[in-house]
Design a protein around this motif. Structure first.
Motif, mmCIF file in Angstrom:
data_model
loop_
_atom_site.group_PDB
_atom_site.id
_atom_site.type_symbol
_atom_site.label_atom_id
_atom_site.label_comp_id
_atom_site.label_asym_id
_atom_site.label_seq_id
_atom_site.Cartn_x
_atom_site.Cartn_y
_atom_site.Cartn_z
ATOM 1 N N ASP A 22 13.665 -11.644 9.960
ATOM 2 C CA ASP A 22 12.667 -11.889 11.003
ATOM 3 C C ASP A 22 11.796 -10.642 11.078
ATOM 4 N N ARG A 23 10.543 -10.756 10.661
ATOM 5 C CA ARG A 23 9.664 -9.581 10.587
ATOM 6 C C ARG A 23 9.371 -8.986 11.967
ATOM 7 N N THR A 24 9.604 -9.736 13.022
ATOM 8 C CA THR A 24 9.356 -9.208 14.367
ATOM 9 C C THR A 24 10.607 -8.590 14.988
ATOM 10 N N ASP A 60 11.497 3.700 8.995
ATOM 11 C CA ASP A 60 12.310 4.788 8.451
ATOM 12 C C ASP A 60 12.216 4.834 6.932
ATOM 13 N N ALA A 61 12.209 3.665 6.287
ATOM 14 C CA ALA A 61 12.113 3.621 4.825
ATOM 15 C C ALA A 61 10.775 4.184 4.347
ATOM 16 N N VAL A 62 9.682 3.782 4.991
ATOM 17 C CA VAL A 62 8.362 4.287 4.617
ATOM 18 C C VAL A 62 8.288 5.793 4.844
ATOM 19 N N ARG A 63 8.849 6.249 5.962
ATOM 20 C CA ARG A 63 8.851 7.693 6.247
ATOM 21 C C ARG A 63 9.580 8.456 5.154
ATOM 22 N N PHE A 79 7.199 1.460 -4.366
ATOM 23 C CA PHE A 79 8.073 1.277 -3.207
ATOM 24 C C PHE A 79 7.266 1.180 -1.919
ATOM 25 N N LEU A 80 6.257 2.027 -1.764
ATOM 26 C CA LEU A 80 5.418 1.927 -0.568
ATOM 27 C C LEU A 80 4.701 0.580 -0.529
ATOM 28 N N TYR A 81 4.223 0.135 -1.670
ATOM 29 C CA TYR A 81 3.524 -1.156 -1.760
ATOM 30 C C TYR A 81 4.468 -2.296 -1.391
ATOM 31 N N GLY A 82 5.670 -2.282 -1.958
ATOM 32 C CA GLY A 82 6.641 -3.335 -1.684
ATOM 33 C C GLY A 82 7.139 -3.335 -0.252
ATOM 34 N N LEU A 83 7.335 -2.143 0.303
ATOM 35 C CA LEU A 83 7.773 -2.048 1.695
ATOM 36 C C LEU A 83 6.690 -2.538 2.645
ATOM 37 N N CYS A 84 5.474 -2.071 2.440
ATOM 38 C CA CYS A 84 4.392 -2.416 3.364
ATOM 39 C C CYS A 84 3.974 -3.878 3.233
ATOM 40 N N ASN A 85 4.270 -4.495 2.084
ATOM 41 C CA ASN A 85 4.019 -5.927 1.919
ATOM 42 C C ASN A 85 5.156 -6.786 2.458
ATOM 43 N N GLU A 137 -1.271 -0.910 -11.349
ATOM 44 C CA GLU A 137 -2.653 -0.483 -11.114
ATOM 45 C C GLU A 137 -3.118 -0.750 -9.690
ATOM 46 N N ARG A 138 -2.540 -1.751 -9.032
ATOM 47 C CA ARG A 138 -3.002 -2.057 -7.678
ATOM 48 C C ARG A 138 -2.218 -1.302 -6.612
ATOM 49 N N ALA A 139 -1.018 -0.833 -6.939
ATOM 50 C CA ALA A 139 -0.205 -0.107 -5.958
ATOM 51 C C ALA A 139 -0.654 1.340 -5.802
ATOM 52 N N THR A 140 -1.341 1.880 -6.803
ATOM 53 C CA THR A 140 -1.744 3.290 -6.795
ATOM 54 C C THR A 140 -3.133 3.450 -6.179
ATOM 55 N N ASP A 141 -3.284 4.450 -5.334
ATOM 56 C CA ASP A 141 -4.580 4.741 -4.722
ATOM 57 C C ASP A 141 -5.437 5.525 -5.714
#
Length: 377
Positions: free
Chosen positions: A19-21, A31-34, A83-89, A176-180
């Motif tokens: 449940d995303r909420t 915490d994972a993103v941090r 990992f940041l891309y997968g977590l934030c998605n 290529e899309r995950a990298t800034d």
């Protein structure tokens, strides 16, 4: 009139089990993103090494040493971005495995980040992957799942994610899309910052080998975005289709064999390889790659993997062309990972004999070039 409502669940490979909420999930995600972002803060930038050339040539050659990352390779940057891309998605979820198709270095780095945030990791890889890379993946808490044909890595990874309810990271699609690529201390921005005080601060060429194609795309896009005149060259090893696909303009190009140069070269045109962003490709024989990486050890005292040799061979060829045309400037290539992962391959004469590779002519060409300035490779 009534209303219907559905809370956000699922994702690329999710099974609706989160449940995303849910406050607990949101706390875990934060915490994972941090933790992943904190890794970047702890890691100092990688060094830019000079490859010694005669001063009167008026040409400087540099290697961006990506082997000094915490997991020892260029792929540490990619794994962090993925990992940041997968977590934030919302694709990476607590307790569910992350799965990757990788011949080694990406899997080592992804195993590190999976352990960092506390999720399982499984690397799907060919049986021919070096023993040292397997050891490193397991050292960081990952598991290795082997296939007998490297072309089966994609489908097996996807099937494994489906069976386990995990997330198939799919570096070859998302690199290529995950990298800034616009900056934010990516590898391209770092190179230009480190060259600021050099005599040729804007390189004539940057040479970047391609596995996923994400690094070459990031560098090329940054160059165009910043309006630099730098040209981008992508060398391709034997048994890889990138060169043929690029020269023929064929997105369906394939190769029926896997690359002997671990980490680069692919049997299909990967989604993250962006042909239109780069300026030149070279086909580099595997024997030349090995000769170049051994020359690096002789000249600079640094052992590196075969992909570094592929890039160095091409960079030396470009230096030779510039010298013959009377042009001055700088050239940058990448030191992708350390050679101690490949002592049983690229530094083993027995392995070379087994593979039928004769590096002597290429070694002689490099030695003659460094002594006379004449490129005959």
């Amino acid at each position: 009139m009534g209303t219907s409502e559905k809370r956000a669940t699922g994702g690329a490979t999710a099974t609706g089990d989160v449940d995303r909420t849910d406050p607990d999930y949101r706390a875990w995600l934060k915490d994972a993103v941090r933790k992943v972002q904190a890794d970047a803060n702890r890691s100092a930038d990688t060094h830019l090494l000079r490859f010694p050339l005669p001063e009167d040539w008026g040409i400087d050659l540099y290697l961006k040493d990506e082997s000094t990352h915490p997991t020892g390779s260029l792929k540490h940057r990619l794994a962090r971005s993925l990992f940041l891309y997968g977590l934030c998605n919302g694709w990476i979820r607590p307790g569910k495995p992350v799965i990757e198709a990788s011949s080694g270095s990406t899997a080592v780095s992804e195993a590190y980040f999976a352990k960092l945030i506390g999720v399982p990791f499984v690397a799907v890889m060919p049986l021919t992957t070096s023993a040292e890379k397997i050891r490193l993946i397991e050292f960081h808490g990952g598991q290795c799942h082997f296939v007998d044909d490297s072309r089966r890595m994609y489908e097996e990874s996807s099937a494994l994610a489906e069976r386990t309810g995990g997330h198939y990271m799919d570096q070859f699609t998302y690199a290529e899309r995950a990298t800034d690529w616009r900056g934010n201390n990516n590898i391209a921005e770092s190179i230009y910052q480190q060259l600021r005080l050099e005599r040729y601060p804007e390189p004539a060429w940057i040479v970047a080998t391609a596995g996923t194609g994400g690094t070459s795309a990031t560098i090329a896009r940054y160059v165009h975005y910043m309006q630099y005149d730098t040209l981008i060259c992508v060398p391709d090893p034997d048994n890889s289709c990138f060169f043929d696909g690029w020269t023929r303009g064929d997105p369906g190009a394939t190769s029926d064999r896997g690359s002997r140069i671990e980490g680069i070269g692919r049997p299909r045109m990967e989604p993250s390889f962006v042909p239109g962003a780069i300026d030149r490709m070279m086909k580099v024989p595997d024997a030349a790659s090995v000769a170049a990486v051994r020359a690096l050890d002789t000249v600079v005292g640094r052992k590196a993997g075969g992909s570094t040799g592929t890039g160095l061979w091409s960079a030396l060829k470009i230096v030779g062309e510039m010298l013959a045309e009377g042009r001055r400037g700088s050239v940058v290539t990448l030191l992708c990972d350390p050679g101690d992962r490949y002592l049983d391959k690229y530094y083993s004469d027995a392995w070379l004999a087994e593979q039928g590779l004769d590096i002597a002519p290429y070694t002689a060409a490099i030695e003659r070039f460094l002594a006379t300035g004449e490129w005959t490779g």
